[in-house]
Design a protein around this motif. Structure first.
Motif, mmCIF file in Angstrom:
data_model
loop_
_atom_site.group_PDB
_atom_site.id
_atom_site.type_symbol
_atom_site.label_atom_id
_atom_site.label_comp_id
_atom_site.label_asym_id
_atom_site.label_seq_id
_atom_site.Cartn_x
_atom_site.Cartn_y
_atom_site.Cartn_z
ATOM 1 N N TRP A 192 -51.528 22.266 61.456
ATOM 2 C CA TRP A 192 -50.703 22.899 60.424
ATOM 3 C C TRP A 192 -51.557 23.733 59.489
ATOM 4 O O TRP A 192 -52.771 23.552 59.409
ATOM 5 C CB TRP A 192 -49.894 21.844 59.665
ATOM 6 C CG TRP A 192 -50.601 21.187 58.514
ATOM 7 C CD1 TRP A 192 -50.433 21.452 57.188
ATOM 8 C CD2 TRP A 192 -51.608 20.153 58.579
ATOM 9 N NE1 TRP A 192 -51.262 20.651 56.434
ATOM 10 C CE2 TRP A 192 -52.002 19.842 57.261
ATOM 11 C CE3 TRP A 192 -52.215 19.464 59.621
ATOM 12 C CZ2 TRP A 192 -52.956 18.894 56.949
ATOM 13 C CZ3 TRP A 192 -53.182 18.509 59.321
ATOM 14 C CH2 TRP A 192 -53.541 18.234 58.005
ATOM 15 N N TYR A 202 -53.247 24.394 56.432
ATOM 16 C CA TYR A 202 -53.750 23.431 55.458
ATOM 17 C C TYR A 202 -53.412 23.804 54.018
ATOM 18 O O TYR A 202 -53.520 22.989 53.115
ATOM 19 C CB TYR A 202 -55.267 23.315 55.637
ATOM 20 C CG TYR A 202 -55.893 22.129 54.947
ATOM 21 C CD1 TYR A 202 -55.586 20.826 55.329
ATOM 22 C CD2 TYR A 202 -56.819 22.309 53.926
ATOM 23 C CE1 TYR A 202 -56.173 19.736 54.708
ATOM 24 C CE2 TYR A 202 -57.423 21.220 53.296
ATOM 25 C CZ TYR A 202 -57.085 19.932 53.694
ATOM 26 O OH TYR A 202 -57.673 18.853 53.075
ATOM 27 N N PRO A 261 -48.372 19.239 55.240
ATOM 28 C CA PRO A 261 -48.202 19.124 56.700
ATOM 29 C C PRO A 261 -46.714 18.999 57.029
ATOM 30 O O PRO A 261 -46.037 18.124 56.492
ATOM 31 C CB PRO A 261 -48.963 17.847 57.059
ATOM 32 C CG PRO A 261 -49.124 17.096 55.789
ATOM 33 C CD PRO A 261 -49.118 18.107 54.686
ATOM 34 N N THR A 299 -55.072 15.298 63.830
ATOM 35 C CA THR A 299 -54.441 16.257 62.922
ATOM 36 C C THR A 299 -55.473 17.307 62.494
ATOM 37 O O THR A 299 -56.562 16.964 62.035
ATOM 38 C CB THR A 299 -53.885 15.532 61.679
ATOM 39 O OG1 THR A 299 -54.939 14.808 61.059
ATOM 40 C CG2 THR A 299 -52.772 14.566 62.065
ATOM 41 N N GLY A 316 -56.062 20.740 60.262
ATOM 42 C CA GLY A 316 -55.579 21.665 59.232
ATOM 43 C C GLY A 316 -56.365 22.966 59.303
ATOM 44 O O GLY A 316 -57.589 22.949 59.227
#
Lengths: 230, 230
Positions: B94, B96, B100, B127, B129
């Protein structure tokens, strides 16, 4: 490359046919100096949707992004500086080996947007069929269509809409390339189909009936159809 | 580059921190010989999700794609040849600069899948970012989390689920980076929250009650929690 600005939808299509159709391409993502080829359908489709507007700009066509990204269509093509020849345009890409299954719009938002702004019935669809090849993709098809030329009914419903757990989701095209007869005959047929579909799947959030919806959108069409007759 | 194969989740995370964190990258689409940079969030996220598994393969980690692409998680990491140290892994990326907001799973399918295969409560989340920069992106964050570490409740609901027109859609993470306390305390809390959410938004298509759902998934957890205590 054509240095003269593009003056019409027809010129836009011609440029695509001359310079993009049958061309090949690839997508490379570099990270930490290590390149990898990306070739999933989602990525090819999304990347083409970014590449094309930039390429049209190179060819002196002012293709302005819709500021309201949640509604369709995505672009306004300004064919002259006075804004007299603006056209609403969406760019849709799909893997040409499959049936076209791109989303045209969420049914509920399409229904609401069309009621508020019936001129969207005249949106044009630039449709690009690509084929993934070993290290990238090639362009197998380019088309420029009216909305009614890509929409149609299914065996089950008056309009091809993805239905999950009894609720309507995305409006999808029929197979307008391989079976153009499966599409509607004109814009009126689109409006009728949307109304019939809404009656099958009623909305509890809008304060107008399917009949009122059809009356408003049809009356707009009656008054503006000359725009569609090119 | 590390030539020894990766033996554990911890080694996987270490390699990411050493070789990917703070690195920059870009995405280029070439068509008809004309390159353009792609930098929409969707494309960066999707491309990273293609780049990372290929890069893990380069580093001798066998990351096998889930054959059933419609269910989570996306990958199985085989840390040894005998399959004794397999881990289910999803890769989520995602922007950052935003909270998120990636989709973890559709709530209804999560509910069904978890009932049929409660072991998925142990899925791990890689995950990533990223931050869009002028001609590409850079990696600002890498993390490896249990499911319970990224899920949480909202002010309105017992679980952070996107609700549209009164229906549940995607399960979304809480802001586990900036506010890790907003996440659940353990896997039991996830199951309780899913059950409570289901009670608020009943399903008319499954033939087990939220209580039966909780009983089955909890009893799996009771019998297998040692796997989670590393």
């Amino acid at each position: 490359m054509n240095k003269k600005s593009i003056q019409s939808l027809e010129e836009m299509k011609k440029l695509l046919e001359e310079e993009i159709l049958h061309q090949s391409g690839n997508i490379v993502i570099n990270l930490a100096g290590i390149p990898k080829v990306s070739k999933s359908n989602d990525i090819i489709g999304n990347c083409l949707q970014e590449w094309l507007p930039q390429w049209f700009q190179d060819n002196h066509l002012n293709l302005e992004s819709n500021r309201y990204t949640q509604t369709f269509p995505d672009f306004i093509a300004h064919f002259d500086k006075e804004g007299k020849k603006d056209e609403m345009i969406d760019i849709k890409c799909w893997n040409y080996k499959n049936n076209p299954a791109f989303d045209i719009a969420n049914f509920d938002s399409f229904y609401n947007v069309m009621y508020k702004n019936p001129s969207k019935i005249f949106a044009k669809y630039l449709t690009i069929g690509y084929e993934p090849i070993e290290h990238g993709f090639k362009i197998d098809y380019v088309g420029l269509h009216d909305l009614w030329e890509i929409l149609g009914e299914t065996k089950k419903y008056p309009l091809n809409v993805q239905v999950k757990r009894g609720r309507p989701y995305a409006i999808r095209p029929v197979n307008f390339v391989k079976n153009p007869k499966s599409a509607f005959k004109d814009s009126y047929k689109v409006l009728d189909a949307v109304k019939k579909f809404r009656e099958k799947f009623p909305s509890d959030v809008v304060d107008y009936t399917p009949d009122e919806w059809l009356k408003k959108t049809k009356s707009y069409l009656d008054g503006n159809l000359n725009k569609e007759c090119k």
